[in-house]
Write a protein that holds these residues in place. Structure first.
Motif, PDB file in Angstrom:
ATOM      1  N   HIS A 190       0.828  -1.439   0.091  1.00  0.00           N
ATOM      2  CA  HIS A 190      -0.022  -0.056  -0.176  1.00  0.00           C
ATOM      3  C   HIS A 190       0.645   1.198  -0.014  1.00  0.00           C
ATOM      4  O   HIS A 190       0.489   2.384   0.449  1.00  0.00           O
ATOM      5  CB  HIS A 190      -1.122  -0.072   1.247  1.00  0.00           C
ATOM      6  CG  HIS A 190      -1.571  -1.160   1.422  1.00  0.00           C
ATOM      7  ND1 HIS A 190      -2.446  -1.705   0.626  1.00  0.00           N
ATOM      8  CD2 HIS A 190      -1.359  -2.383   2.346  1.00  0.00           C
ATOM      9  CE1 HIS A 190      -3.093  -2.860   1.060  1.00  0.00           C
ATOM     10  NE2 HIS A 190      -2.331  -3.144   2.194  1.00  0.00           N
ATOM     11  N   GLY A 191       2.113   1.102  -0.348  1.00  0.00           N
ATOM     12  CA  GLY A 191       3.119   2.257  -0.261  1.00  0.00           C
ATOM     13  C   GLY A 191       4.117   2.002   0.914  1.00  0.00           C
ATOM     14  O   GLY A 191       4.011   1.151   1.608  1.00  0.00           O
ATOM     15  N   THR A 192       4.928   3.264   0.935  1.00  0.00           N
ATOM     16  CA  THR A 192       5.802   3.188   2.001  1.00  0.00           C
ATOM     17  C   THR A 192       5.269   3.870   3.130  1.00  0.00           C
ATOM     18  O   THR A 192       4.810   4.974   3.134  1.00  0.00           O
ATOM     19  CB  THR A 192       7.164   4.086   1.563  1.00  0.00           C
ATOM     20  OG1 THR A 192       7.742   3.261   0.343  1.00  0.00           O
ATOM     21  CG2 THR A 192       8.333   3.799   2.614  1.00  0.00           C
ATOM     22  N   ARG A 193       5.273   3.409   4.231  1.00  0.00           N
ATOM     23  CA  ARG A 193       4.380   3.730   5.661  1.00  0.00           C
ATOM     24  C   ARG A 193       5.682   4.013   6.804  1.00  0.00           C
ATOM     25  O   ARG A 193       6.552   3.195   6.913  1.00  0.00           O
ATOM     26  CB  ARG A 193       3.538   2.713   5.894  1.00  0.00           C
ATOM     27  CG  ARG A 193       2.277   2.650   5.114  1.00  0.00           C
ATOM     28  CD  ARG A 193       1.337   1.619   5.445  1.00  0.00           C
ATOM     29  NE  ARG A 193      -0.088   2.002   4.621  1.00  0.00           N
ATOM     30  CZ  ARG A 193      -1.102   1.387   4.657  1.00  0.00           C
ATOM     31  NH1 ARG A 193      -0.910   0.092   5.248  1.00  0.00           N
ATOM     32  NH2 ARG A 193      -2.101   1.747   3.828  1.00  0.00           N
ATOM     33  N   VAL A 194       5.393   5.017   7.228  1.00  0.00           N
ATOM     34  CA  VAL A 194       6.371   5.535   8.267  1.00  0.00           C
ATOM     35  C   VAL A 194       5.432   5.760   9.671  1.00  0.00           C
ATOM     36  O   VAL A 194       4.146   6.110   9.599  1.00  0.00           O
ATOM     37  CB  VAL A 194       7.081   6.657   7.966  1.00  0.00           C
ATOM     38  CG1 VAL A 194       7.838   7.335   9.229  1.00  0.00           C
ATOM     39  CG2 VAL A 194       7.723   6.659   6.831  1.00  0.00           C
ATOM     40  N   ALA A 195       6.049   5.220  10.874  1.00  0.00           N
ATOM     41  CA  ALA A 195       5.468   5.393  12.022  1.00  0.00           C
ATOM     42  C   ALA A 195       6.576   5.933  12.910  1.00  0.00           C
ATOM     43  O   ALA A 195       7.684   5.715  13.126  1.00  0.00           O
ATOM     44  CB  ALA A 195       4.945   4.199  12.705  1.00  0.00           C
ATOM     45  N   VAL A 196       6.142   6.973  13.678  1.00  0.00           N
ATOM     46  CA  VAL A 196       7.109   7.522  14.607  1.00  0.00           C
ATOM     47  C   VAL A 196       6.138   7.925  16.066  1.00  0.00           C
ATOM     48  O   VAL A 196       5.043   8.236  15.808  1.00  0.00           O
ATOM     49  CB  VAL A 196       7.546   9.146  14.370  1.00  0.00           C
ATOM     50  CG1 VAL A 196       8.263   9.692  15.392  1.00  0.00           C
ATOM     51  CG2 VAL A 196       8.560   8.961  13.261  1.00  0.00           C
ATOM     52  N   GLY A 197       6.645   7.517  17.020  1.00  0.00           N
ATOM     53  CA  GLY A 197       5.855   7.317  18.250  1.00  0.00           C
ATOM     54  C   GLY A 197       6.639   7.891  19.378  1.00  0.00           C
ATOM     55  O   GLY A 197       8.020   7.822  19.638  1.00  0.00           O
ATOM     56  N   ASP A 198       6.146   8.192  20.429  1.00  0.00           N
ATOM     57  CA  ASP A 198       6.613   8.571  21.942  1.00  0.00           C
ATOM     58  C   ASP A 198       6.022   7.979  22.977  1.00  0.00           C
ATOM     59  O   ASP A 198       4.854   8.634  23.482  1.00  0.00           O
ATOM     60  CB  ASP A 198       6.949  10.132  21.991  1.00  0.00           C
ATOM     61  CG  ASP A 198       7.642  10.489  23.155  1.00  0.00           C
ATOM     62  OD1 ASP A 198       8.038   9.799  24.085  1.00  0.00           O
ATOM     63  OD2 ASP A 198       7.879  11.842  23.491  1.00  0.00           O
ATOM     64  N   VAL A 199       6.383   7.038  23.821  1.00  0.00           N
ATOM     65  CA  VAL A 199       5.619   6.393  24.800  1.00  0.00           C
ATOM     66  C   VAL A 199       5.873   7.202  26.184  1.00  0.00           C
ATOM     67  O   VAL A 199       6.783   7.727  26.491  1.00  0.00           O
ATOM     68  CB  VAL A 199       6.276   5.035  25.046  1.00  0.00           C
ATOM     69  CG1 VAL A 199       5.481   4.099  26.098  1.00  0.00           C
ATOM     70  CG2 VAL A 199       6.258   4.175  23.885  1.00  0.00           C
ATOM     71  N   ARG A 200       4.743   7.483  26.874  1.00  0.00           N
ATOM     72  CA  ARG A 200       4.696   7.869  27.906  1.00  0.00           C
ATOM     73  C   ARG A 200       5.795   7.351  28.965  1.00  0.00           C
ATOM     74  O   ARG A 200       5.498   6.210  29.210  1.00  0.00           O
ATOM     75  CB  ARG A 200       3.360   8.308  28.794  1.00  0.00           C
ATOM     76  CG  ARG A 200       3.303   8.659  30.205  1.00  0.00           C
ATOM     77  CD  ARG A 200       1.649   8.834  30.461  1.00  0.00           C
ATOM     78  NE  ARG A 200       1.820   9.328  31.896  1.00  0.00           N
ATOM     79  CZ  ARG A 200       1.751   8.584  32.987  1.00  0.00           C
ATOM     80  NH1 ARG A 200       1.888   7.310  32.814  1.00  0.00           N
ATOM     81  NH2 ARG A 200       1.681   9.203  34.054  1.00  0.00           N
ATOM     82  N   GLY A 201       6.551   8.076  29.603  1.00  0.00           N
ATOM     83  CA  GLY A 201       7.412   7.428  30.739  1.00  0.00           C
ATOM     84  C   GLY A 201       8.699   6.965  29.949  1.00  0.00           C
ATOM     85  O   GLY A 201       8.962   7.384  28.898  1.00  0.00           O
ATOM     86  N   LYS A 202       9.582   6.226  30.826  1.00  0.00           N
ATOM     87  CA  LYS A 202      10.958   6.009  30.520  1.00  0.00           C
ATOM     88  C   LYS A 202      11.103   4.499  30.750  1.00  0.00           C
ATOM     89  O   LYS A 202      10.397   3.961  31.635  1.00  0.00           O
ATOM     90  CB  LYS A 202      11.831   6.698  30.996  1.00  0.00           C
ATOM     91  CG  LYS A 202      11.795   8.131  30.613  1.00  0.00           C
ATOM     92  CD  LYS A 202      12.965   9.102  31.173  1.00  0.00           C
ATOM     93  CE  LYS A 202      12.901  10.378  30.738  1.00  0.00           C
ATOM     94  NZ  LYS A 202      11.886  11.114  31.472  1.00  0.00           N
ATOM     95  N   GLY A 203      12.299   3.859  30.490  1.00  0.00           N
ATOM     96  CA  GLY A 203      12.943   2.710  31.131  1.00  0.00           C
ATOM     97  C   GLY A 203      12.058   1.328  30.542  1.00  0.00           C
ATOM     98  O   GLY A 203      11.533   1.450  29.395  1.00  0.00           O
ATOM     99  N   LEU A 204      12.149   0.257  31.286  1.00  0.00           N
ATOM    100  CA  LEU A 204      11.626  -1.063  30.797  1.00  0.00           C
ATOM    101  C   LEU A 204      10.024  -1.027  30.518  1.00  0.00           C
ATOM    102  O   LEU A 204       9.659  -1.503  29.377  1.00  0.00           O
ATOM    103  CB  LEU A 204      11.992  -2.056  31.559  1.00  0.00           C
ATOM    104  CG  LEU A 204      13.366  -2.536  31.813  1.00  0.00           C
ATOM    105  CD1 LEU A 204      13.476  -3.724  32.764  1.00  0.00           C
ATOM    106  CD2 LEU A 204      13.932  -2.997  30.396  1.00  0.00           C
ATOM    107  N   ALA A 205       9.279  -0.230  31.279  1.00  0.00           N
ATOM    108  CA  ALA A 205       7.739  -0.183  31.014  1.00  0.00           C
ATOM    109  C   ALA A 205       7.733   0.571  29.700  1.00  0.00           C
ATOM    110  O   ALA A 205       6.692   0.149  28.816  1.00  0.00           O
ATOM    111  CB  ALA A 205       7.163   0.691  32.311  1.00  0.00           C
ATOM    112  N   ALA A 206       8.211   1.636  29.287  1.00  0.00           N
ATOM    113  CA  ALA A 206       8.182   2.413  27.915  1.00  0.00           C
ATOM    114  C   ALA A 206       8.567   1.455  26.819  1.00  0.00           C
ATOM    115  O   ALA A 206       8.053   1.608  25.848  1.00  0.00           O
ATOM    116  CB  ALA A 206       8.906   3.429  28.140  1.00  0.00           C
ATOM    117  N   VAL A 207       9.716   0.513  27.237  1.00  0.00           N
ATOM    118  CA  VAL A 207       9.956  -0.250  25.974  1.00  0.00           C
ATOM    119  C   VAL A 207       9.058  -1.338  25.777  1.00  0.00           C
ATOM    120  O   VAL A 207       8.641  -1.714  24.593  1.00  0.00           O
ATOM    121  CB  VAL A 207      11.331  -0.977  26.497  1.00  0.00           C
ATOM    122  CG1 VAL A 207      11.745  -2.132  25.597  1.00  0.00           C
ATOM    123  CG2 VAL A 207      12.547   0.165  26.621  1.00  0.00           C
TER     124      VAL A 207
END
Length: 374
Positions: free
Chosen positions: A178-195
Motif C-alpha cells: 500500500h506504499g511506503t509507510r512511516v510510524a513515529v511514536g513517543d511512549v509516556r514514561g521511560k525505562g523498561l515499561a516504556a520499552v
C-alpha cells in the motif's frame, strides 16, 4: 590466529577508559609522582615530603589495570628512595619514619590494585548491561537502511535511560503493498515499561501496515493492540505517514509533535493536523473518528519528524524550549540532493540541539529526516 572480540569489549573500553593508550591513563599518577618530587626538592633538605607519594596508588586505581598500577607505583617507590637519599635520611629516627612511610606505601599499593580489579569487574558488568540494552534496542527498532522504497532516511536516536541506550521513542519505515509507510511514536514514561509499550506499538504496526489498505485501518489495529496489552492510563503519541504517488504524502496524527516540511528554498512549513486526535491508548475517551490529511512532498523537500525530547529540550541557561521550527530551515536546506547531504543535515540539527542544551539531553529524543529518491 585472529581472536574474536567479545561484543561487550568496545563498550567496556569506552566505559573504563581502556580505549585510551597507556600513557594517557597513567598520566595522572605519573603527574602525582612528579609533583610530590618537585615539592620535596623545592622545599629544601630540611623538609621531607616523600611520604606524600602515598597519593599515587589512589590516583592510579582510578584509571589503570592492576598490573599497570603496580608498574607505575614502582616508579613512585623509586622516587621515594631517591628523595630519601637527597634529603639525607640517615639517623635512626628518620630511618624509622622512612620505614613506616614505605610500609604504608606498599600496603596502599596492594589495596589500590585490588580496588582497580573491582573497578574493572564492575565496568565489565556495566558494559554487558549496556551491550544487551543496545542489542535489545536494535532488535526492537529493526533499524531501516538509508533508503526504503522511494524514501531516503537519516536518523538520530538518543535515550535518556540511566545505564542504557534503550528508551520509549520509536520509529519504523516499511515498504508495503500500500506504499511506503512511516510510524513515529513517543511512549509516556521511560525505562523498561516504556520499552514494553513501544514493543506492542511497533509489533502491531509491522503487521497492520502490510494488511490494511488505509492509514486509519493501520492505526485502529494498533489502538486495539494497545488497549489489550498496555496498562490503563499509559499512552503513546504517534504520527503515521504514507507515501504512494510521487509529490504527495498522507498523514495521520495521534497527539504527536507536528511534522515539518522544509522546501528547496529552506522555507519551513509546520504541518498541523486539521483535526488532531488523542494519543494511542486513550481512544476510548474520544468521540468520532481520526482523519487523515494530504500534503505535498516534492523531490527537493525534507520532512522533519521528531519526538517531544527534541522540541522540549531546554536551553542550558534560560530554560527555553528548543525552537526547532525556527532553526531547522537553513540546517536541512538542500539535504535532498544526496544521502550524504541528508546525513550531514541530521548531524547539523543534532549538534545544534546539543549546543542549545549544553551537551546533555534529559529525555529520550528521536530526530528523523526523510526525502524522496524519485
Amino acid at each position: 590466529m585472529h581472536r574474536a572480540q567479545s561484543p561487550t569489549t568496545p563498550a567496556l573500553q569506552a566505559i573504563d577508559l581502556q580505549n585510551l593508550p597507556f600513557w594517557r591513563r597513567a598520566a595522572p599518577a605519573l603527574l602525582a609522582v612528579l609533583l610530590v618530587a618537585l615539592a620535596d626538592l623545592l622545599s629544601g633538605k630540611d623538609r621531607y615530603l616523600a611520604p606524600l607519594m602515598t597519593v599515587v596508588p589512589a590516583v592510579a586505581a582510578l584509571t589503570l589495570k592492576p598490573g599497570e598500577l603496580l608498574a607505575v607505583c614502582a616508579v613512585g617507590l623509586i622516587a621515594v628512595f631517591g628523595l630519601s637519599h637527597y634529603d639525607q635520611v640517615d639517623n635512626i629516627n628518620d630511618a624509622r619514619f622512612l620505614y613506616g612511610a614505605m610500609v604504608s606505601y606498599l600496603v596502599l599499593t596492594l589495596f589500590s590494585a585490588w580496588v582497580a580489579r573491582v573497578r574493572m569487574r564492575r565496568a565489565a558488568a556495566f558494559a554487558a548491561v549496556s551491550s544487551v540494552a543496545e542489542a535489545a534496542q536494535r532488535a526492537l527498532l529493526r533499524l531501516p537502511g538509508p533508503a526504503v522504497g522511494p524514501l531516503r532516511l537519516a536518523v538520530r536516536y538518543v535515550s535518556a535511560a540511566d545505564a542504557s541506550r534503550i528508551g520509549g521513542d520509536l520509529y519504523s519505515v516499511l515498504e508495503t503493498p500500500h506504499g511506503t509507510r512511516v510510524a513515529v511514536g513517543d511512549v509516556r514514561g521511560k525505562g523498561l515499561a516504556a520499552v514494553q509499550t513501544a514493543a506492542v506499538v511497533l509489533g502491531a504496526f509491522r503487521e497492520a501496515a502490510y494488511d490494511e489498505a488505509g492509514l486509519r485501518g493501520v492505526a485502529a489495529r494498533i489502538e486495539a493492540s494497545v488497549e489489550r496489552h498496555v496498562p490503563d492510563g499509559e499512552f503513546t503519541t504517534a504520527l503515521f505517514a504514507e507515501f504512494r504517488a510521487p509529490g504527495r504524502m498522507e498523514l495521520l496524527q495521534y497527539g504527536h509533535v507536528a511534522p515539518i516540511r522544509v522546501d528547496r528554498e529552506g522555507r519551513v512549513h509546520v504541518l498541523d493536523a486539521p483535526d488532531p486526535w488523542v494519543p494511542l491508548g486513550l481512544g476510548r475517551l474520544a468521540t468520532g473518528e481520526p482523519t487523515t490529511w494530504g500534503q505535498p512532498f516534492g523531490a527537493e523537500d525534507v520532512l522533519v519528524l521528531c519526538t517531544d525530547g527534541v522540541i522540549e529540550a531546554r536551553h542550558r541557561r534560560s530554560g527555553e524550549f528548543y525552537p526547532l521550527a525556527e532553526r531547522v530551515g537553513p540546517l536541512v536546506q538542500g539535504a535532498a540532493r544526496s544521502a550524504g547531504e541528508l546525513e550531514a543535515a541530521v548531524e547539523r540539527v543534532y549538534a545544534d540541539l546539543l549546543a542549545h542544551t549544553g551537551g546533555e539531553l534529559r529525555d529520550d529524543a528521536l530526530l528523523l529526516l526523510i526525502t524522496r529518491t524519485d
